[in-house]
Design an enzyme around this catalytic site. Sequence first.
Site, PDB file in Angstrom:
ATOM      1  N   GLY A  69       0.776  -1.244   0.000  1.00  0.00           N
ATOM      2  CA  GLY A  69       0.000   0.000   0.000  1.00  0.00           C
ATOM      3  C   GLY A  69       0.800   1.284   0.000  1.00  0.00           C
ATOM      4  O   GLY A  69       0.221   2.372   0.093  1.00  0.00           O
ATOM      5  N   GLN A  70       2.122   1.190  -0.114  1.00  0.00           N
ATOM      6  CA  GLN A  70       2.916   2.416  -0.147  1.00  0.00           C
ATOM      7  C   GLN A  70       2.530   3.229  -1.389  1.00  0.00           C
ATOM      8  O   GLN A  70       2.147   2.683  -2.414  1.00  0.00           O
ATOM      9  CB  GLN A  70       4.420   2.116  -0.191  1.00  0.00           C
ATOM     10  N   GLU A  71       2.669   4.529  -1.289  1.00  0.00           N
ATOM     11  CA  GLU A  71       2.264   5.419  -2.382  1.00  0.00           C
ATOM     12  C   GLU A  71       2.894   5.008  -3.711  1.00  0.00           C
ATOM     13  O   GLU A  71       2.237   4.994  -4.753  1.00  0.00           O
ATOM     14  CB  GLU A  71       2.620   6.868  -2.046  1.00  0.00           C
ATOM     15  N   SER A  72       4.157   4.646  -3.694  1.00  0.00           N
ATOM     16  CA  SER A  72       4.858   4.291  -4.931  1.00  0.00           C
ATOM     17  C   SER A  72       4.320   2.995  -5.561  1.00  0.00           C
ATOM     18  O   SER A  72       4.538   2.751  -6.746  1.00  0.00           O
ATOM     19  CB  SER A  72       6.357   4.153  -4.671  1.00  0.00           C
ATOM     20  N   LEU A  73       3.621   2.174  -4.798  1.00  0.00           N
ATOM     21  CA  LEU A  73       3.117   0.899  -5.307  1.00  0.00           C
ATOM     22  C   LEU A  73       1.663   0.968  -5.775  1.00  0.00           C
ATOM     23  O   LEU A  73       1.208   0.095  -6.517  1.00  0.00           O
ATOM     24  CB  LEU A  73       3.232  -0.183  -4.221  1.00  0.00           C
TER      25      LEU A  73
END
Length: 180
Positions: A69-73
């Site tokens: 769920g990280q922004e980059s993913l």
Amino acid sequence: MGLVWAKLWKMFGREEYKIIITGLDNAGKTTILYQFLMNEVVHTSPTIGSNVEEVKWRNLHFVMWDIGGQESLRQAWSTYYSGTSFLILVVDSTDRERLTITKEELYKMLSNEELKGSGVLIFANKQDVKGSMSAAEISQHLNLTSIKDHGWHVQACCALTGEGLYQGLEWIGAQTKNRT
């Protein structure tokens, strides 16, 4: 006779349902996945990419994809949508500051053609933490009543204890019966 056979196959067969588990980082997605799989808390670290596990519950067979769920993913989430029967969105009920981002991501997912017809289960996680938002508050903030083309349900839960998780699976199970 064919109709009877089809109904028997549904009752005793191993129909498989693909579930994707999404949410912002640190919401509790991986903890929930492993509660379903092993019924215990497993030490986790941030998911880079995805975890996939087969979960059998009652007479249902799920292939659950826990997506980082990280922004980059998040831009890569759509690569997992094909063939999805249910979307589980895990919300950190203590994270009021990022609820707007959660809402944006939810509506972005629901607008994707590949999720058309998918049921949506929202786990309002971390209910054991003092000051957490209730499931009703989260529902209101996410404006869930505006969702008309997906069946949805909000379930309060605590991933660490497992409380509320199986009630969410009960809802999914009821939805599988409605699809026949």
